[in-house]
Write a protein that holds these residues in place. Structure first.
Motif, PDB file in Angstrom:
ATOM      1  N   GLN A  37      55.633 130.572  17.804  1.00 58.88           N
ATOM      2  CA  GLN A  37      55.674 129.296  18.520  1.00 58.88           C
ATOM      3  C   GLN A  37      56.871 128.457  18.081  1.00 58.88           C
ATOM      4  O   GLN A  37      57.583 127.880  18.907  1.00 58.88           O
ATOM      5  N   ILE A  38      57.110 128.400  16.767  1.00 62.89           N
ATOM      6  CA  ILE A  38      58.242 127.625  16.255  1.00 62.89           C
ATOM      7  C   ILE A  38      59.568 128.270  16.660  1.00 62.89           C
ATOM      8  O   ILE A  38      60.530 127.583  17.014  1.00 62.89           O
ATOM      9  N   GLU A 130      48.283 114.761  14.280  1.00 63.59           N
ATOM     10  CA  GLU A 130      47.534 115.848  14.905  1.00 63.59           C
ATOM     11  C   GLU A 130      48.505 116.706  15.697  1.00 63.59           C
ATOM     12  O   GLU A 130      49.635 116.291  15.987  1.00 63.59           O
ATOM     13  N   ILE A 131      48.069 117.913  16.023  1.00 62.09           N
ATOM     14  CA  ILE A 131      48.891 118.823  16.815  1.00 62.09           C
ATOM     15  C   ILE A 131      48.356 118.869  18.236  1.00 62.09           C
ATOM     16  O   ILE A 131      47.145 119.043  18.433  1.00 62.09           O
ATOM     17  N   ASP A 132      49.257 118.725  19.211  1.00 56.03           N
ATOM     18  CA  ASP A 132      48.808 118.770  20.596  1.00 56.03           C
ATOM     19  C   ASP A 132      48.780 120.218  21.099  1.00 56.03           C
ATOM     20  O   ASP A 132      49.067 121.170  20.359  1.00 56.03           O
ATOM     21  N   SER A 133      48.425 120.388  22.348  1.00 58.79           N
ATOM     22  CA  SER A 133      48.253 121.728  22.913  1.00 58.79           C
ATOM     23  C   SER A 133      49.553 122.516  22.970  1.00 58.79           C
ATOM     24  O   SER A 133      49.541 123.743  23.094  1.00 58.79           O
ATOM     25  N   GLN A 134      50.688 121.822  22.887  1.00 57.09           N
ATOM     26  CA  GLN A 134      51.986 122.485  22.909  1.00 57.09           C
ATOM     27  C   GLN A 134      52.518 122.809  21.521  1.00 57.09           C
ATOM     28  O   GLN A 134      53.611 123.362  21.385  1.00 57.09           O
ATOM     29  N   GLY A 135      51.764 122.443  20.484  1.00 61.04           N
ATOM     30  CA  GLY A 135      52.200 122.707  19.125  1.00 61.04           C
ATOM     31  C   GLY A 135      53.038 121.606  18.513  1.00 61.04           C
ATOM     32  O   GLY A 135      53.536 121.753  17.388  1.00 61.04           O
ATOM     33  N   SER A 136      53.205 120.489  19.228  1.00 56.16           N
ATOM     34  CA  SER A 136      53.968 119.364  18.685  1.00 56.16           C
ATOM     35  C   SER A 136      53.084 118.550  17.744  1.00 56.16           C
ATOM     36  O   SER A 136      51.872 118.434  17.940  1.00 56.16           O
ATOM     37  N   ILE A 137      53.713 117.966  16.721  1.00 52.44           N
ATOM     38  CA  ILE A 137      52.998 117.136  15.754  1.00 52.44           C
ATOM     39  C   ILE A 137      53.118 115.689  16.201  1.00 52.44           C
ATOM     40  O   ILE A 137      54.224 115.163  16.348  1.00 52.44           O
ATOM     41  N   ILE A 138      51.993 115.046  16.422  1.00 51.43           N
ATOM     42  CA  ILE A 138      51.952 113.676  16.910  1.00 51.43           C
ATOM     43  C   ILE A 138      51.553 112.751  15.764  1.00 51.43           C
ATOM     44  O   ILE A 138      50.494 112.943  15.155  1.00 51.43           O
ATOM     45  N   ASP A 261      38.080 116.412  14.432  1.00 52.25           N
ATOM     46  CA  ASP A 261      37.821 117.852  14.499  1.00 52.25           C
ATOM     47  C   ASP A 261      36.474 118.129  15.159  1.00 52.25           C
ATOM     48  O   ASP A 261      36.336 119.066  15.956  1.00 52.25           O
ATOM     49  N   LEU A 262      35.483 117.336  14.828  1.00 47.92           N
ATOM     50  CA  LEU A 262      34.156 117.490  15.414  1.00 47.92           C
ATOM     51  C   LEU A 262      34.204 117.317  16.930  1.00 47.92           C
ATOM     52  O   LEU A 262      33.621 118.105  17.676  1.00 47.92           O
ATOM     53  N   LYS A 263      34.908 116.289  17.381  1.00 44.56           N
ATOM     54  CA  LYS A 263      35.004 116.022  18.819  1.00 44.56           C
ATOM     55  C   LYS A 263      35.740 117.147  19.542  1.00 44.56           C
ATOM     56  O   LYS A 263      35.469 117.414  20.718  1.00 44.56           O
ATOM     57  N   GLU A 264      36.654 117.803  18.840  1.00 48.32           N
ATOM     58  CA  GLU A 264      37.403 118.919  19.424  1.00 48.32           C
ATOM     59  C   GLU A 264      36.660 120.242  19.271  1.00 48.32           C
ATOM     60  O   GLU A 264      37.164 121.287  19.674  1.00 48.32           O
ATOM     61  N   GLN A 265      35.469 120.182  18.660  1.00 48.51           N
ATOM     62  CA  GLN A 265      34.657 121.373  18.386  1.00 48.51           C
ATOM     63  C   GLN A 265      35.413 122.378  17.512  1.00 48.51           C
ATOM     64  O   GLN A 265      35.282 123.595  17.663  1.00 48.51           O
ATOM     65  N   ALA A 266      36.194 121.846  16.592  1.00 46.71           N
ATOM     66  CA  ALA A 266      36.948 122.655  15.641  1.00 46.71           C
ATOM     67  C   ALA A 266      36.168 122.736  14.325  1.00 46.71           C
ATOM     68  O   ALA A 266      35.187 122.014  14.123  1.00 46.71           O
TER      69      ALA A 266
END
Length: 313
Positions: A37-38, A130-138, A261-266
């Protein structure tokens, strides 16, 4: 000094990216999927207050490590610690220093047992990312800091050398002469806000808007602080006053990484942040009913998640 960043996630990717931007000799130890990805799109940081960043840093997988590094910045989640240790172990030499910025204290026991106490420094990071769906760090908030220190509290030549590397790298950095207390302080706050937001299913503002919500928040903080005190790390009145205010701030949108993480079911770091704290308190005869309730709730969630994953094959 050669720096190995273990993990290019929300935390390691952020601090490692800023270090690389500042011209430090940085290599990221990543799994093959993240490496691809990187390689394809670079490492991207999106920060409204400290500036965006896009670069193509040096990456390496565990099988490619051929020599020791001077500094290993360890930033994985606690549930990935064992696997990460096996990955970066070949990078640890006789003069390597490992700076973990994991939550809680259990990782210090694990690392010192494996590599010896002299190889391990204490570390605390302050950043909300946090990391978004594209792998970017927000970056979600404007604070960004890293503190580190010898476990015995003395200021040594090697911690000074580490500090020279981290200074001027685009984030706040400092040597601590009481790093274990600093780690306990962060742990107490994370456990308190994590327990209350996950248990009640809302952010701080939503919780304190309900009658009794503020008292529950303060009770979680008192329970966690009592355990710290029983373990030999009493927290100052100033610290408790500051955190009490943050935990009862009206209209606050603040949550915790565990809640997100809980809300994302991670997966959630329930064992290292809540379970280990409860167990240390139990050894000293200190109970924590609210923290315990959150631990039970999150453990049920974690077990259900594990079963569902196994069922999917």
């Amino acid at each position: 000094m050669r720096i190995l960043i273990v993990g290019a996630g929300a935390v390691g990717g952020y601090f490692g990216g800023r270090l690389a931007q500042a011209g430090r000799d940085v290599t990221f130890l990543v799994r093959p999927k993240r490496a691809q990805q990187i390689e394809a799109q670079g490492l991207r940081i999106l920060s409204p207050t400290h500036g965006d960043l896009s670069l193509r840093p040096r990456t390496i997988t565990a099988a490619q490590i051929v020599s020791p590094y001077d500094i290993i910045l360890l930033s994985v989640k606690s549930y990935d610690l064992s696997a990460a240790i096996e990955d970066f172990a070949p990078a640890v030499g006789s003069k390597t220093v490992i700076i973990p910025v994991l939550n809680g204290m259990h990782h210090i026991d694990v690392l010192t047992e494996r590599f010896g106490e002299n190889a391990v420094l204490g570390g605390v990071c302050y950043v909300s990312t946090e990391i978004d769906s594209q792998g970017s760090i927000i970056q979600l908030a404007d604070f960004q800091g890293l503190i580190y220190g010898e476990l015995h509290g003395k200021k040594t030549s090697r911690i000074e050398a580490v500090h020279q590397v981290f200074q001027g790298s685009g984030f706040d950095s400092a040597i601590s002469e009481d790093i274990l207390r600093d780690m306990w302080q962060k742990w107490v706050y994370l456990a308190s806000v994590g327990a209350i937001t996950c248990l009640l299913g809302g952010n701080i503002g939503e919780i304190v808007a309900v009658p009794g919500g503020a008292n529950l928040s303060l009770s979680a903080l008192r329970e966690s602080a009592a355990i710290a005190g029983a373990c030999g790390y009493p927290l100052s009145d100033a610290f408790l006053t500051e955190k009490s205010s943050q935990l009862t701030a009206p209209a606050s949108s603040f949550t915790s990484s565990m809640y997100r993480d809980l809300k994302e079911q991670a997966p959630v770091e329930v064992d290292s942040i809540l379970g280990d704290l409860i167990e240390r308190g139990r050894k000293h005869g200190v109970s924590a009913r609210i923290v315990q309730a959150a631990f039970v709730s999150l453990t049920i969630y974690q077990q259900r998640r594990t079963r569902a994953k196994a069922a999917r094959g």
